[in-house]
Design a protein around this motif. Sequence first.
Motif, PDB file in Angstrom:
ATOM      1  N   SER B  86     -30.284  47.415  59.987  1.00 50.89           N
ATOM      2  CA  SER B  86     -29.122  46.555  59.732  1.00 50.89           C
ATOM      3  C   SER B  86     -28.242  46.439  60.971  1.00 50.89           C
ATOM      4  O   SER B  86     -27.701  45.374  61.250  1.00 50.89           O
ATOM      5  CB  SER B  86     -28.323  47.064  58.536  1.00 50.89           C
ATOM      6  N   CYS B  87     -28.104  47.531  61.729  1.00 52.25           N
ATOM      7  CA  CYS B  87     -27.272  47.456  62.938  1.00 52.25           C
ATOM      8  C   CYS B  87     -27.887  46.503  63.955  1.00 52.25           C
ATOM      9  O   CYS B  87     -27.193  45.687  64.561  1.00 52.25           O
ATOM     10  CB  CYS B  87     -27.089  48.834  63.563  1.00 52.25           C
ATOM     11  N   PHE B  88     -29.196  46.595  64.132  1.00 57.10           N
ATOM     12  CA  PHE B  88     -29.845  45.732  65.111  1.00 57.10           C
ATOM     13  C   PHE B  88     -29.738  44.272  64.692  1.00 57.10           C
ATOM     14  O   PHE B  88     -29.394  43.406  65.504  1.00 57.10           O
ATOM     15  CB  PHE B  88     -31.311  46.130  65.283  1.00 57.10           C
ATOM     16  N   LEU B  89     -30.034  44.016  63.408  1.00 55.92           N
ATOM     17  CA  LEU B  89     -29.943  42.630  62.925  1.00 55.92           C
ATOM     18  C   LEU B  89     -28.519  42.104  63.036  1.00 55.92           C
ATOM     19  O   LEU B  89     -28.298  40.958  63.446  1.00 55.92           O
ATOM     20  CB  LEU B  89     -30.417  42.547  61.469  1.00 55.92           C
ATOM     21  N   ALA B  90     -27.551  42.954  62.695  1.00 55.50           N
ATOM     22  CA  ALA B  90     -26.148  42.518  62.767  1.00 55.50           C
ATOM     23  C   ALA B  90     -25.780  42.168  64.202  1.00 55.50           C
ATOM     24  O   ALA B  90     -25.102  41.172  64.454  1.00 55.50           O
ATOM     25  CB  ALA B  90     -25.228  43.606  62.231  1.00 55.50           C
ATOM     26  N   LEU B  91     -26.257  42.975  65.138  1.00 56.35           N
ATOM     27  CA  LEU B  91     -25.981  42.710  66.554  1.00 56.35           C
ATOM     28  C   LEU B  91     -26.570  41.360  66.962  1.00 56.35           C
ATOM     29  O   LEU B  91     -25.917  40.526  67.597  1.00 56.35           O
ATOM     30  CB  LEU B  91     -26.570  43.835  67.415  1.00 56.35           C
ATOM     31  N   LEU B  92     -27.821  41.154  66.535  1.00 55.11           N
ATOM     32  CA  LEU B  92     -28.517  39.912  66.862  1.00 55.11           C
ATOM     33  C   LEU B  92     -27.773  38.704  66.287  1.00 55.11           C
ATOM     34  O   LEU B  92     -27.484  37.733  66.992  1.00 55.11           O
ATOM     35  CB  LEU B  92     -29.929  39.983  66.266  1.00 55.11           C
ATOM     36  N   VAL B  93     -27.441  38.803  65.005  1.00 50.35           N
ATOM     37  CA  VAL B  93     -26.777  37.681  64.332  1.00 50.35           C
ATOM     38  C   VAL B  93     -25.408  37.418  64.963  1.00 50.35           C
ATOM     39  O   VAL B  93     -25.046  36.274  65.222  1.00 50.35           O
ATOM     40  CB  VAL B  93     -26.624  37.959  62.822  1.00 50.35           C
ATOM     41  N   SER B  94     -24.656  38.505  65.236  1.00 45.30           N
ATOM     42  CA  SER B  94     -23.309  38.272  65.756  1.00 45.30           C
ATOM     43  C   SER B  94     -23.351  37.692  67.166  1.00 45.30           C
ATOM     44  O   SER B  94     -22.534  36.842  67.505  1.00 45.30           O
ATOM     45  CB  SER B  94     -22.472  39.547  65.698  1.00 45.30           C
ATOM     46  N   VAL B  95     -24.322  38.131  67.980  1.00 46.62           N
ATOM     47  CA  VAL B  95     -24.435  37.544  69.318  1.00 46.62           C
ATOM     48  C   VAL B  95     -24.769  36.059  69.205  1.00 46.62           C
ATOM     49  O   VAL B  95     -24.201  35.219  69.906  1.00 46.62           O
ATOM     50  CB  VAL B  95     -25.498  38.286  70.162  1.00 46.62           C
ATOM     51  N   CYS B  96     -25.682  35.727  68.284  1.00 44.89           N
ATOM     52  CA  CYS B  96     -26.040  34.317  68.092  1.00 44.89           C
ATOM     53  C   CYS B  96     -24.840  33.523  67.577  1.00 44.89           C
ATOM     54  O   CYS B  96     -24.546  32.450  68.083  1.00 44.89           O
ATOM     55  CB  CYS B  96     -27.196  34.182  67.109  1.00 44.89           C
ATOM     56  N   ILE B 213     -30.580  46.644  50.767  1.00 45.68           N
ATOM     57  CA  ILE B 213     -29.453  47.364  51.377  1.00 45.68           C
ATOM     58  C   ILE B 213     -29.102  46.752  52.734  1.00 45.68           C
ATOM     59  O   ILE B 213     -27.932  46.557  53.054  1.00 45.68           O
ATOM     60  CB  ILE B 213     -29.773  48.872  51.508  1.00 45.68           C
ATOM     61  N   VAL B 214     -30.126  46.415  53.503  1.00 52.27           N
ATOM     62  CA  VAL B 214     -29.870  45.806  54.815  1.00 52.27           C
ATOM     63  C   VAL B 214     -29.107  44.499  54.635  1.00 52.27           C
ATOM     64  O   VAL B 214     -28.092  44.255  55.283  1.00 52.27           O
ATOM     65  CB  VAL B 214     -31.199  45.553  55.574  1.00 52.27           C
ATOM     66  N   LYS B 221     -20.974  44.570  59.019  1.00 49.09           N
ATOM     67  CA  LYS B 221     -21.336  44.914  60.405  1.00 49.09           C
ATOM     68  C   LYS B 221     -21.178  43.697  61.312  1.00 49.09           C
ATOM     69  O   LYS B 221     -20.672  43.803  62.433  1.00 49.09           O
ATOM     70  CB  LYS B 221     -22.774  45.427  60.461  1.00 49.09           C
ATOM     71  N   ILE B 222     -21.601  42.527  60.809  1.00 47.98           N
ATOM     72  CA  ILE B 222     -21.456  41.306  61.610  1.00 47.98           C
ATOM     73  C   ILE B 222     -19.984  41.037  61.893  1.00 47.98           C
ATOM     74  O   ILE B 222     -19.597  40.709  63.006  1.00 47.98           O
ATOM     75  CB  ILE B 222     -22.101  40.098  60.891  1.00 47.98           C
ATOM     76  N   ALA B 264     -20.762  52.035  67.627  1.00 49.79           N
ATOM     77  CA  ALA B 264     -20.652  53.415  67.150  1.00 49.79           C
ATOM     78  C   ALA B 264     -19.990  53.439  65.782  1.00 49.79           C
ATOM     79  O   ALA B 264     -20.452  54.129  64.869  1.00 49.79           O
ATOM     80  CB  ALA B 264     -19.838  54.247  68.145  1.00 49.79           C
ATOM     81  N   TYR B 265     -18.948  52.649  65.637  1.00 54.07           N
ATOM     82  CA  TYR B 265     -18.245  52.597  64.356  1.00 54.07           C
ATOM     83  C   TYR B 265     -19.168  52.117  63.249  1.00 54.07           C
ATOM     84  O   TYR B 265     -19.232  52.694  62.162  1.00 54.07           O
ATOM     85  CB  TYR B 265     -17.034  51.655  64.486  1.00 54.07           C
ATOM     86  N   VAL B 266     -19.918  51.062  63.560  1.00 51.29           N
ATOM     87  CA  VAL B 266     -20.809  50.471  62.571  1.00 51.29           C
ATOM     88  C   VAL B 266     -21.926  51.442  62.191  1.00 51.29           C
ATOM     89  O   VAL B 266     -22.306  51.564  61.019  1.00 51.29           O
ATOM     90  CB  VAL B 266     -21.371  49.151  63.159  1.00 51.29           C
ATOM     91  N   ILE B 267     -22.431  52.184  63.168  1.00 52.32           N
ATOM     92  CA  ILE B 267     -23.514  53.132  62.889  1.00 52.32           C
ATOM     93  C   ILE B 267     -22.985  54.291  62.044  1.00 52.32           C
ATOM     94  O   ILE B 267     -23.598  54.684  61.047  1.00 52.32           O
ATOM     95  CB  ILE B 267     -24.135  53.638  64.209  1.00 52.32           C
ATOM     96  N   ILE B 268     -21.829  54.816  62.413  1.00 50.45           N
ATOM     97  CA  ILE B 268     -21.288  55.960  61.675  1.00 50.45           C
ATOM     98  C   ILE B 268     -20.959  55.571  60.230  1.00 50.45           C
ATOM     99  O   ILE B 268     -21.365  56.247  59.286  1.00 50.45           O
ATOM    100  CB  ILE B 268     -20.027  56.519  62.391  1.00 50.45           C
ATOM    101  N   THR B 269     -20.251  54.453  60.070  1.00 49.94           N
ATOM    102  CA  THR B 269     -19.939  54.034  58.698  1.00 49.94           C
ATOM    103  C   THR B 269     -21.220  53.658  57.949  1.00 49.94           C
ATOM    104  O   THR B 269     -21.313  53.854  56.738  1.00 49.94           O
ATOM    105  CB  THR B 269     -18.972  52.840  58.672  1.00 49.94           C
ATOM    106  N   GLY B 270     -22.226  53.155  58.663  1.00 50.56           N
ATOM    107  CA  GLY B 270     -23.505  52.835  58.046  1.00 50.56           C
ATOM    108  C   GLY B 270     -24.157  54.084  57.461  1.00 50.56           C
ATOM    109  O   GLY B 270     -24.642  54.076  56.327  1.00 50.56           O
ATOM    110  N   PHE B 271     -24.158  55.167  58.238  1.00 49.70           N
ATOM    111  CA  PHE B 271     -24.749  56.418  57.760  1.00 49.70           C
ATOM    112  C   PHE B 271     -23.977  56.958  56.559  1.00 49.70           C
ATOM    113  O   PHE B 271     -24.572  57.404  55.575  1.00 49.70           O
ATOM    114  CB  PHE B 271     -24.786  57.469  58.874  1.00 49.70           C
ATOM    115  N   ILE B 272     -22.650  56.903  56.658  1.00 51.50           N
ATOM    116  CA  ILE B 272     -21.834  57.420  55.551  1.00 51.50           C
ATOM    117  C   ILE B 272     -22.127  56.627  54.280  1.00 51.50           C
ATOM    118  O   ILE B 272     -22.359  57.186  53.210  1.00 51.50           O
ATOM    119  CB  ILE B 272     -20.328  57.347  55.917  1.00 51.50           C
ATOM    120  N   GLY B 273     -22.181  55.272  54.430  1.00 47.65           N
ATOM    121  CA  GLY B 273     -22.495  54.427  53.281  1.00 47.65           C
ATOM    122  C   GLY B 273     -23.891  54.714  52.761  1.00 47.65           C
ATOM    123  O   GLY B 273     -24.118  54.762  51.551  1.00 47.65           O
TER     124      GLY B 273
END
Lengths: 425, 344
Positions: B86-96, B213-214, B221-222, B264-273
């Motif tokens: 989800s982090c990678f996809l969110a990064l991709l989508v937000s850059v686009c 979930i993703v 994340k986006i 980092a924020y997105v990854i940490i909150t992702g793990f917690i979620g």
Amino acid sequence: MKVVLKNLTKIFQSRNGNGKEVIAVNNFDFEIPDGKLIGLLGPSGCGKSTTLFMISGLLKQSSGQIFFGDDDVTNLPAEKRGVGLVFQNYALYPHMTVKQNIMFPLQNQKMPKAEIMQRVVEAAKLVQIDELLDRKPSELSGGQQQRVAIARALVKSPNVLLLDEPLSNLDARLRLQTREEIRRIQRDTNVTTIFVTHDQEEAMSISDLIVVMKLGVVQQIDEPQKVYDNPVNLFVAKFLGTPPINVFRGKIENKTLYIGDEKIMKFDHDDQEVYVGIRPEGFIVNDKGVLSTKFVSREVMGRDSSVVSKSDASETPIIRSIVDSDKVINPDENGMVHFDIKPNKIFVFNRETEERLLSGVNTKNAEEAPVAETPVEETVTTEEIPEVVDASEAPVEAPKKTTTKKTTTKKTVAKKTTKNAEEEK
Amino acid sequence: MVDSKQQWKAWLYLLPALILLAVFTVYPIINTVRISILEGYKPLAAIGGERYPLGIGNFTKVISYKGFTTCLTNTLLLCVLTVPISCFLALLVSVCLNSINRLGKVLQTIYFLPYVTNTIAIGMVFAMMFNIVGLKQVNVAEYLSTGGQYTIYNIYTDVNGEKWGFVAQSWGIINNLLQLFGINPVNWINSGGNINGGSSTYVANIAVMVVYIVWNALPFKILILLGGLQSVNKQYYDAAKIDGTSRVRTFWRITVPLLSPMLAYVIITGFIGGFKEYSSIVGIFGEGMGPSGNGSLQTIVGYIYDALKTDSYGTASAASLILFGIILIVTLINLYVSSKKVHY
């Protein structure tokens, strides 16, 4: 490498789609000689940064051409032009050390590592930051960041170095020091450098040539001192100089220049309403002087002091004249101070066009000498005009027709001079 | 600073929030710790004044429970799979999203929609999409002669000697899509039927969960990454362009490092979620936490709810604290790693 701009124009389309266009840069036509330091000077929104970004290739011009040397780079993308650009806020990558920042452009070129290191150290030494290579930008002072940015721009040996408001983010003290530094680096590398500034002092102090712009139109291009001594119009006169030039409403009648009702000097030109600009250093306190203004106060600045006064004929709310600190000012019983005016510090402008009027340039007096050869002293020594020039005063440099740009707003002067020249032949 | 004589005013203004925090956050936390170390705690009897001995019985009970390993595996597996994807996809989508001018706002809204939609409702929609409903009886000879290409299950011969069998009849859009490409329908979530020798597989179940979930985690994340991207000074990109930096290099050497605090924020909150995953599974598989309620996708939070339902407050509290410990450790590891990699 010389940079040639041919009719460079940038038009921005209005955003809200009402079809309005903003001409940010209008027909910029200039050849920047090789190895010179050029200052693009003008108030905000005059198109100076737009011009710089067009030269860099980050902005696409609407029309016109750009040449580096003999190569047409008009349609070349920014990365292929080989320019070094220093941004206003430096744009140093915050996550990289100084060294990584400087080597970044070279790594893009896939240069061998040893050469990269050698050039990085060279560039760092040139701007005197070789001690700071392992620091992060956030650990540097503004001046040091500035140097890193210059090193990063210079490390790839650019054809042209462009600086966007290089000193605006520095404090006053550092500004003085850094501008000398920029001059030195430019001399050492001999790279053609163009920098943008709204600070006339900055531009005048280090440039070989300055380009004064207003609303996208180039007003005047010349050596700093010449622009100061011979502004082509009221705008240029007002823009250069601190304290700024004093502007009065005046008129020419019977070949005599008046401010208010006071005769100032002989001025050989058609009768008309004019603006009269007098540089602050052009006033000489004289109880029998030609110009009288109401005394307000005296501001002491140490080396010299300025006399603040008022006049009904003044366009500016106060008149500021610079006099020696030890000069005694005695306002008369009406509270007036009287000045003589140094003739080389007084400029006359047409009221409507705000173009500079030169004594002797007159359509009716075509037999008179053309502008370039008319010494100003001649006009002030006529008998009815009081003596205003000290014997010690340096002779006035004759106003020369320099590389002024002719634009639509400047028809008067331009036409008259050409006509004159033709008739002379 | 507030004048010390005026400080009581500041406290007064803070009081409503403080009272709510104390009642609904601080007290429950303390109470959870207390209950977890009381042996055989029963809430009603406790109100009646019964006393319980201190002990670690609740913790040993949770850890020794054989189903707890399943909970732990499921939770960890979902975390490890969904957070990076989800982090990678969110990064991709937000850059686009950040690099397009037109329709940017519209697309932003569309991408954000899952965030404001109810988890259970989305779960039910996903359940329909991945559905496979029943089998269709076919005459084998006829089916093959008309070009049927799907696997025929449970072939039998009737009294007339004709061969009959069953072909998966999918109504879910995902299986329809698979059929379009000539792939056998997969029994994603239903356990019923006799397809592929019986119930849907664990791998298929997890696959559905990961997709769900993703998809559900992307909007937040986006939003964060896009905000980060938009705050990056454009001049960095101009500077990179002037220096002839390739797009890929610009992305990895400039965009990603500048975005690292948000990443980092997105990854940490992702793990917690991820460690708290529960409602998404209920959304798709129901409270049975698995195909036909077999609990094969049970998670730690699911275990805690189940314990609460059966009045096992002690084990629920102990499991909560264990989950807290796991999240704490993972977050500390995250923070340690990011302190090396993140450029603030």
